[in-house]
Every structure is written in C-alpha cells, then in structure tokens.
Design a protein around this motif. Structure first.
Motif, mmCIF file in Angstrom:
data_model
loop_
_atom_site.group_PDB
_atom_site.id
_atom_site.type_symbol
_atom_site.label_atom_id
_atom_site.label_comp_id
_atom_site.label_asym_id
_atom_site.label_seq_id
_atom_site.Cartn_x
_atom_site.Cartn_y
_atom_site.Cartn_z
ATOM 1 N N SER A 54 6.289 16.718 4.524
ATOM 2 C CA SER A 54 5.438 15.681 3.938
ATOM 3 C C SER A 54 5.262 14.544 4.938
ATOM 4 N N ASP A 55 4.549 13.495 4.528
ATOM 5 C CA ASP A 55 4.400 12.324 5.397
ATOM 6 C C ASP A 55 5.721 11.589 5.598
ATOM 7 N N ASP A 56 6.744 11.888 4.777
ATOM 8 C CA ASP A 56 8.059 11.305 5.008
ATOM 9 C C ASP A 56 8.622 11.707 6.365
ATOM 10 N N ALA A 57 8.094 12.781 6.942
ATOM 11 C CA ALA A 57 8.562 13.233 8.251
ATOM 12 C C ALA A 57 8.432 12.133 9.299
ATOM 13 N N PHE A 58 7.447 11.260 9.145
ATOM 14 C CA PHE A 58 7.253 10.212 10.140
ATOM 15 C C PHE A 58 8.391 9.191 10.100
ATOM 16 N N LYS A 59 9.053 9.043 8.962
ATOM 17 C CA LYS A 59 10.252 8.199 8.919
ATOM 18 C C LYS A 59 11.372 8.852 9.723
ATOM 19 N N LEU A 60 11.577 10.143 9.531
ATOM 20 C CA LEU A 60 12.615 10.848 10.284
ATOM 21 C C LEU A 60 12.371 10.714 11.777
ATOM 22 N N SER A 61 11.115 10.761 12.181
ATOM 23 C CA SER A 61 10.767 10.626 13.591
ATOM 24 C C SER A 61 10.997 9.201 14.078
ATOM 25 N N ALA A 479 16.651 -9.448 18.879
ATOM 26 C CA ALA A 479 18.066 -9.075 18.953
ATOM 27 C C ALA A 479 18.262 -7.726 19.636
ATOM 28 N N PHE A 480 17.180 -6.907 19.686
ATOM 29 C CA PHE A 480 17.246 -5.600 20.327
ATOM 30 C C PHE A 480 16.082 -5.445 21.297
ATOM 31 N N THR A 481 16.360 -4.756 22.387
ATOM 32 C CA THR A 481 15.323 -4.436 23.367
ATOM 33 C C THR A 481 14.906 -2.982 23.228
ATOM 34 N N ALA A 482 13.805 -2.639 23.880
ATOM 35 C CA ALA A 482 13.305 -1.258 23.923
ATOM 36 C C ALA A 482 13.026 -0.699 22.535
ATOM 37 N N VAL A 483 12.528 -1.543 21.652
ATOM 38 C CA VAL A 483 11.988 -1.051 20.381
ATOM 39 C C VAL A 483 10.596 -0.495 20.685
ATOM 40 N N GLU A 484 10.334 0.718 20.254
ATOM 41 C CA GLU A 484 9.049 1.343 20.574
ATOM 42 C C GLU A 484 7.915 0.685 19.794
ATOM 43 N N ARG A 485 6.770 0.535 20.462
ATOM 44 C CA ARG A 485 5.544 0.038 19.821
ATOM 45 C C ARG A 485 4.512 1.145 19.962
ATOM 46 N N ASP A 486 4.504 2.025 18.978
ATOM 47 C CA ASP A 486 3.815 3.301 19.069
ATOM 48 C C ASP A 486 2.571 3.296 18.194
ATOM 49 N N SER A 487 1.404 3.458 18.803
ATOM 50 C CA SER A 487 0.159 3.439 18.039
ATOM 51 C C SER A 487 0.064 4.615 17.070
ATOM 52 N N ARG A 488 0.752 5.706 17.362
ATOM 53 C CA ARG A 488 0.729 6.864 16.453
ATOM 54 C C ARG A 488 1.768 6.738 15.346
ATOM 55 N N GLU A 489 2.610 5.716 15.422
ATOM 56 C CA GLU A 489 3.648 5.462 14.422
ATOM 57 C C GLU A 489 4.581 6.661 14.260
ATOM 58 N N ARG A 490 4.960 7.238 15.413
ATOM 59 C CA ARG A 490 5.933 8.328 15.411
ATOM 60 C C ARG A 490 7.310 7.849 15.874
ATOM 61 N N MET A 491 7.325 6.866 16.775
ATOM 62 C CA MET A 491 8.573 6.381 17.351
ATOM 63 C C MET A 491 8.753 4.902 17.016
ATOM 64 N N LEU A 492 10.020 4.507 16.843
ATOM 65 C CA LEU A 492 10.317 3.100 16.588
ATOM 66 C C LEU A 492 11.685 2.746 17.184
ATOM 67 N N ILE A 493 12.753 3.247 16.565
ATOM 68 C CA ILE A 493 14.098 3.047 17.099
ATOM 69 C C ILE A 493 14.492 4.324 17.838
#
Length: 500
Positions: A54-61, A479-493
């Motif tokens: 489901s679209d919940d997969a994007f949270k796992l990613s 407080a944290f560095t290298a947080v992803e800024r992903d236009s596809r909203e696949r990556m974050l932490i």
C-alpha cells in the motif's frame, strides 16, 4: 503563536509529541550503545497497517527500515541497492538481478534468492496489487545459471522500466516471516535497512538502530515517530522543540518559523489548467490559445502560494532536473480575439489553494474577454463530471511521476486518445505517436528526449496550460544533519542522518 494559545486539537497533538519524545538519548535496542534519537512528526498515520503493498510503504522507506532491489538517482535512473547489478537478457521481456551478499533481515534470517521470489510473488498476488504493477504481468524465478545468487524477472510484454518499477517502496523485500497465510504482511522486525521497526500503531512508531546493517550502523540511535495530521500542531512541534524533523509544514505556518528551519523541496506535482478540446468554446484551437495567452502565473504563485511554488514553463518541473535542459522550443498557436465568450471553470475544494487559484484565473480570463462561471465541489463529487468533459476548463493538481519515477504513464493517462484521465478530451494521432515512442525508449537521455518531444506537442495543442509546480515544506530543527530532502518523498531519515 505561543504554545498556550494553540487551538485545542493542535495543543493535544503537541502534548502527544512531547510525551512520545520525552527523552533525548536512549540506548539502541540492538546493543549499539547510547545515542541521540530522531524525533519525527509525520503528516498521515498508517492507513493499511504498514502493508508494503500500500502507500504505507513510503513510510517504511522514509524510515530506512525496508529496502528495494534498486533505487533511483535524481534523474530517475536505476541504481544498485539490494541488487548489485541488473541487465536485460537476450529476451527483451527478461531481466537478471544479481543479489547482494552478506545482507540479513532484522529477524536474523539471511537475504536470499528465495526472499526476493517470496516478496515479488506475494506482490503479484496481493489484492489490491501494488500500484506499480497495474497492468503488468510479472514473474520472478531463481536464475538457473546461478540459483543462489540471482533472480530472473520476466514480464508479459517487453518493459524497459522493470528496474525502475522494482525501485518502488511497494516492492520492498521483507523476511519470509512477514508474509502470513491470510495475505497480511507484517513489516515489524522484518526489513533490511539501518533501522529496525520495533512497534507501530496509528499514533506512534519506534525504530532502533540495526547494528547488522550491510551498509554499516546508522549514526542515529533510532527514530521516534508521531503521526500529527494537524498542520498547525506539526509546525508548533518544531517551534517548541518537541520535534527534530517535521513533514509537510503548511504554507500558512512557514512564516511563523525560523527561516533556517524551513526547507522547500520541489515536488513532481503540477497545477494545470485543462481545456476541453472536444466541445464548447475550447474546441477551437485559437480560443484555447487565447486562454493560454491570458494566464499570468506569477501573481498566482505570489498570492495564493505566498511565493512557495515554482512558475511552470512546462508540464514537468524542477523535481525532474533533466526536464528544463531537454525542453525544446515551442511554436505557440495564434490566439483568437475573444469577446464575451462564456466558459465554465471548475475545480475542487480538497486542496485549499485551488479555489483561490480559480478566483485568480477567472479575473485573468475575464480581462481577456471571456465570461466565466465557476463550478467548485469536493473532488469525489466532481471527478466524474470532469472526466466526462462536462466543463470547459478544469484546474487540477496532478502528480507527474508515479512510482517508477517516470512521467510517461502520467502523460499517456492525461493526453492520449484512450487515456484513462483525459480531462482535456484530447485525441491527436501525433501526440499518441510521440507518447508511444517515449514509452518504448530506453531509460536515460533517449527516453528523456522522447518525453520532452511529447510534452512539446501537448503544450502546442493548448489542451493543458501548466500554471505552477508545487513544493513540500520540510521542517528541521538543526539538531540532526543529513536529513534527506527528497522530492519523491521516498527518503527522509537515513543511515547518514547524524546528531549535529
């Protein structure tokens, strides 16, 4: 706005965040020692029990707990991940994927050929199927030449986008124990990523660092997630220091935050004015050209979006960095002179900005000589009429790439003669031919050039007038560095996200 003056719903959500994120340092559940944990406020709670289909997969990613065989780079080109290499075989319907050695799942079991076969076969049998497999016949088997090291993925028709499809978070590879006999998939403790999912419900989730990660241990000890649908509450959590990273800060809240904490990420989503080419005033190409010439994008971006959007030069925006350099020159049609021509301009209320966009467009079109009547409803109540061609013009916020990272499916759906989402009622053999050529082209420069040729023909028809490209606003405390800024909203932490 101070914390004590928040609306009740927002205050409750901030208190929830404070409770969830009460400690700043915790021991990792996998013996990694003490370390800072990322406090993450997300927009939507899981809708399907975190099922990867489901679209919940994007949270796992975005939590870096579940991984796919391949990933996509900024240009949408497939890159190795759990698969170290991939290539099309002599049969154009078959692809070979070589699997990475030394990978273990969070439950301690090894990542194997059988793991891949189990996951992808389960995906093809899921109901509903993962969106990325719509219309795709796919089978996966061990490679007879190397049954312990590689799999063969075969499709019913030749498909140059097989690697891109397998990058979808909806095809993340999980341990065998994740797949129940009843079809339910449980991702808790069954991924391969740098963070192990320990628990999750509709309000919170917890992930701990996984020391056995094949890419090396993550720099953060874990992730504490809180689901906060209220936008004011998410912004307040950042402002009051109860969250380190916040998804989807509303435009209205961005100005209330420290500018250094706001990061705007271009999205592959375009706000477009679709014109009905089949009947009514816009059946005439010259009248469509008059509407296109009347549109002024800058005031819409400045007023409705408070400058937090990108003026559109085409259907595809800055979230696809290759699009602008590859865009060919267009030859615009000459506009007709319009005097009192009546049109019905429609949109929906579900996206708060669109009715405001409609007001701006009405003023611009009337200044050009049209007489405009507005029709605005909830999306569920207007979609059928829009697809049936009931309106002369329709404003739509539309995702331009789907899970494969490729825009051809969107363009075909919206602008081909038999497109399933053809609001403009467009049917042009030249455009169909261009879309067919783009669909068949190999990924990379050849496909990109074919896509932009199709875009050129679509825009020259004036069936669609792109207005702006939307952005998502991400909040980060610093407080944290290298947080992803992903236009596809696949990556974050990710494993590289580290305490500052």
């Amino acid at each position: 706005m101070s914390r004590t003056t928040l609306p009740a719903a927002a205050l409750a959500a901030v208190l929830l965040l404070s409770g969830c994120f009460g400690g700043t340092t915790e021991a990792s559940g996998d013996g990694a020692g003490s370390g800072d944990r990322v406090r993450l406020a997300m927009l939507q709670p899981p809708r399907s029990g975190l099922s990867p289909f489901s679209d919940d997969a994007f949270k796992l990613s975005r939590w870096s707990t579940a991984e796919t065989l391949v990933t996509l780079d900024a240009d949408g080109v497939a890159q190795p991940a759990l698969a170290t290499g991939f290539a099309q075989q002599g049969d154009p319907r078959t692809w070979r994927f070589e699997l990475r050695d030394g990978v273990t799942f969070h439950d301690g079991t090894p990542f194997t050929v059988e793991s891949v076969v189990t996951t992808l076969t389960a995906a093809t049998k899921a109901s509903p199927r993962p969106r990325i497999l719509d219309g795709v016949e796919l089978t996966v088997t061990p490679d007879p030449a190397a049954p312990a090291d590689a799999v063969l993925v075969t499709t019913g028709d030749a498909d140059p986008l097989v690697p891109q499809r397998l990058s979808s978070p909806q095809l993340s590879i999980l341990a065998a124990a994740a797949y129940g006999a009843d079809g339910v998939v449980d991702p808790i403790g069954h991924g391969t990523g740098p963070f192990r999912l320990v628990s999750a419900d509709t309000t919170t989730a917890r992930l701990d660092r996984y020391d056995g990660y094949w890419g090396g241990p993550a720099k953060a000890a874990g992730i504490d997630v809180s689901f906060v649908p209220d936008g004011t509450a998410r912004a307040a959590a950042l402002r009051t220091g109860t969250a380190d990273v916040v998804e989807a800060v509303p435009v209205s809240q961005a100005a209330l935050l420290d500018a250094a904490q706001i990061h705007e990420v271009p999205m592959p989503r375009t706000n477009t004015l679709y014109l009905n080419t089949e009947k009514g005033a816009f059946k005439d190409p010259a009248v469509r050209a008059a509407a296109r010439a009347a549109v002024q994008r800058d005031p819409i971006v400045a007023t409705v979006y408070e400058g937090r959007a990108d003026v559109a030069a085409g259907l595809l925006g800055p979230a696809l960095p290759w699009a602008a350099p590859a865009r060919p020159q267009r030859t615009p049609a000459a506009p007709a002179t319009v005097t009192g021509t009546p049109i019905v301009l429609a949109t929906f209320t579900d996206r708060a900005e669109l009715p405001e966009v409609a007001v701006q467009l009405q003023q611009q079109l009337e200044a050009a000589g049209f007489t405009v009547e507005q029709e605005i409803r909830e999306y569920a109540q207007i979609e059928a009429d829009a697809l049936a061609g009931t309106f002369d013009a329709f404003i739509l916020s539309r995702a331009t790439v789907l899970d494969s990272g490729d825009p051809v499916a969107y363009m075909y759906s919206d602008f081909a003669c038999d497109g399933s989402f053809n609001i403009a009622q467009l049917c042009d053999p030249a455009i169909d031919a261009a879309l067919k050529a783009a669909s068949a082209a190999a990924p990379g420069a050849q496909r990109q050039a074919a896509i932009m040729q199709a875009e050129k023909l679509i825009l020259e028809s004036d069936a669609a007038v792109p207005l702006l490209h939307e952005r998502v606003i991400q909040g980060e405390s610093g407080a944290f560095t290298a947080v992803e800024r992903d236009s596809r909203e696949r990556m974050l932490i990710t494993s590289g996200t580290a305490p500052a």
